[in-house]
Scaffold this motif. Sequence first.
Motif, PDB file in Angstrom:
ATOM      1  N   VAL A 316       5.777   6.581  20.091  1.00  0.00           N
ATOM      2  CA  VAL A 316       5.573   5.015  19.452  1.00  0.00           C
ATOM      3  C   VAL A 316       4.196   4.359  19.128  1.00  0.00           C
ATOM      4  CG1 VAL A 316       6.687   2.976  20.254  1.00  0.00           C
ATOM      5  CG2 VAL A 316       8.091   4.463  20.837  1.00  0.00           C
ATOM      6  N   LYS A 317       4.463   3.689  18.206  1.00  0.00           N
ATOM      7  CA  LYS A 317       3.366   3.126  17.711  1.00  0.00           C
ATOM      8  C   LYS A 317       4.135   1.943  17.030  1.00  0.00           C
ATOM      9  CE  LYS A 317       0.170   4.306  14.872  1.00  0.00           C
ATOM     10  NZ  LYS A 317      -0.824   5.017  13.940  1.00  0.00           N
ATOM     11  N   ALA A 318       3.791   0.499  18.070  1.00  0.00           N
ATOM     12  CA  ALA A 318       4.175  -0.397  17.606  1.00  0.00           C
ATOM     13  C   ALA A 318       2.970  -1.291  17.251  1.00  0.00           C
ATOM     14  CB  ALA A 318       4.846  -0.756  18.819  1.00  0.00           C
ATOM     15  N   GLU A 319       3.405  -2.822  16.542  1.00  0.00           N
ATOM     16  CA  GLU A 319       1.985  -3.646  16.256  1.00  0.00           C
ATOM     17  C   GLU A 319       2.363  -5.385  16.865  1.00  0.00           C
ATOM     18  OE1 GLU A 319       0.230  -5.273  12.098  1.00  0.00           O
ATOM     19  OE2 GLU A 319      -0.662  -3.274  13.329  1.00  0.00           O
ATOM     20  N   PHE A 320       2.395  -6.114  17.516  1.00  0.00           N
ATOM     21  CA  PHE A 320       3.213  -6.684  18.223  1.00  0.00           C
ATOM     22  C   PHE A 320       1.949  -8.092  17.383  1.00  0.00           C
ATOM     23  CE2 PHE A 320       3.822  -3.523  21.054  1.00  0.00           C
ATOM     24  CZ  PHE A 320       4.799  -3.689  21.174  1.00  0.00           C
ATOM     25  N   SER A 321       2.407  -9.539  17.558  1.00  0.00           N
ATOM     26  CA  SER A 321       1.935 -10.651  17.300  1.00  0.00           C
ATOM     27  C   SER A 321       1.952 -11.646  18.519  1.00  0.00           C
ATOM     28  CB  SER A 321       1.914 -11.129  16.547  1.00  0.00           C
ATOM     29  OG  SER A 321       3.281 -12.212  16.513  1.00  0.00           O
TER      30      SER A 321
END
Length: 415
Positions: A316-321
Amino acid sequence: MINKRKEKDKRTRAKRGIVLVMLTGCFLTGCWDHVEIQERGFVLGVAIDKASPLPMKQETDYRSERDIEKMPLQKGEPSYTYTIQVPIIVFAKNQPTGVAGGGAEADATWNMTIQGKSFMEANRQYSTRTNYPPFYEHLQAIIISEDVAREGITASIDLFLRDHEMRRRTRVFITPGEAKTVLDVQPRIEDYPAMYLAQLPFNASKTSRILHKTDLGEMSELLHAGADFVLPRVVATKDEIKDAGAAVFKGDKMVGWLGELDTIYLKWVRDAVLGGVIVVSMPNDPESVVTLEIKSAKTKVRPKVEGNGIKMDIRVKAEFSLAEKTEAHFRNALDEDFLKELETKAERDLRENMEDTVRYVQKEFGADIFLFNLAMERYAPDTWDQVKDKWADIFPQVEVAVSVKAKIAEIGTMK
């Protein structure tokens, strides 16, 4: 010679004119079987329940449209209770342009309920109670009760999979109670419960508790393939419908419910996350939490065959704020070490919850709702040919290894 040429040109122009007139006539003709829009009974929703014994003799006693009609059947006893929802435009609070009237006190829908053995027979029976024949090309939602789903949904929806009027994009939902009650809801904003319900999956970009791939076409493909799948769970009150969680199907029979939180991690495994949030504990402060909004998420599932065992490698690759913090004392969100700690906690929480959800489904249902079978067929075809006939027994034993790479790319603007 000149006169002959003129005469030939004249005949050519005449022929062209005749052809043009004939073609124009073809384009000006109307449809032979057209029905005026104001003469159609547009069906927005269909609810399917199990038939139950009724106290009255329906063959002789009159019932209003609010009650269940048990029609005399040509063969056998009724199996299902079908309800269709037809809009009454003149009573809608939100009036189309040019339509006068409207009435907040009157119902904006007409729900007709009939018990029968097949929907085709029931559908024709509706025509004995309305002068507008039911029309399904604007059907928004099909709601199926848990009782029907646990016995198998193929028989109850066969017509919806065959008939040319049925749209493949129609949403399908499962409810733990009576399906008819979902169409009885009186929404606070929307006029029509079926349209209100059909719009809820579009909020999947806000929360992953909602299943958004719920249409009739996709379900049909999975049924014909003999695959396991999930459908969204809905519950209703007098004026509200909630869409969260999922019903788990093994073949065409429902085998149980998946909770809202497990639905979140199911979508992570299936690479179906459109948005939402994850909540993690504050570093060094377990009582405080940080809410991270999902900006992007990508999951890759690859099988690894090790001897006689099969392992699913899930990356999994995830980007958050960074959306919100609840700590009592302010900590600088620009601190690199602090952000790194948050990323590590997000990675660990996602990994543990995804693995836990897979193990729970394997043990509780034995249903491959993660579509690991498709990963096997695509990336390990030789092995798949050997195990596909035994996959129902092999799936509960499949190991999973989840790795997550998280990045907090945005922290908001503060002064």
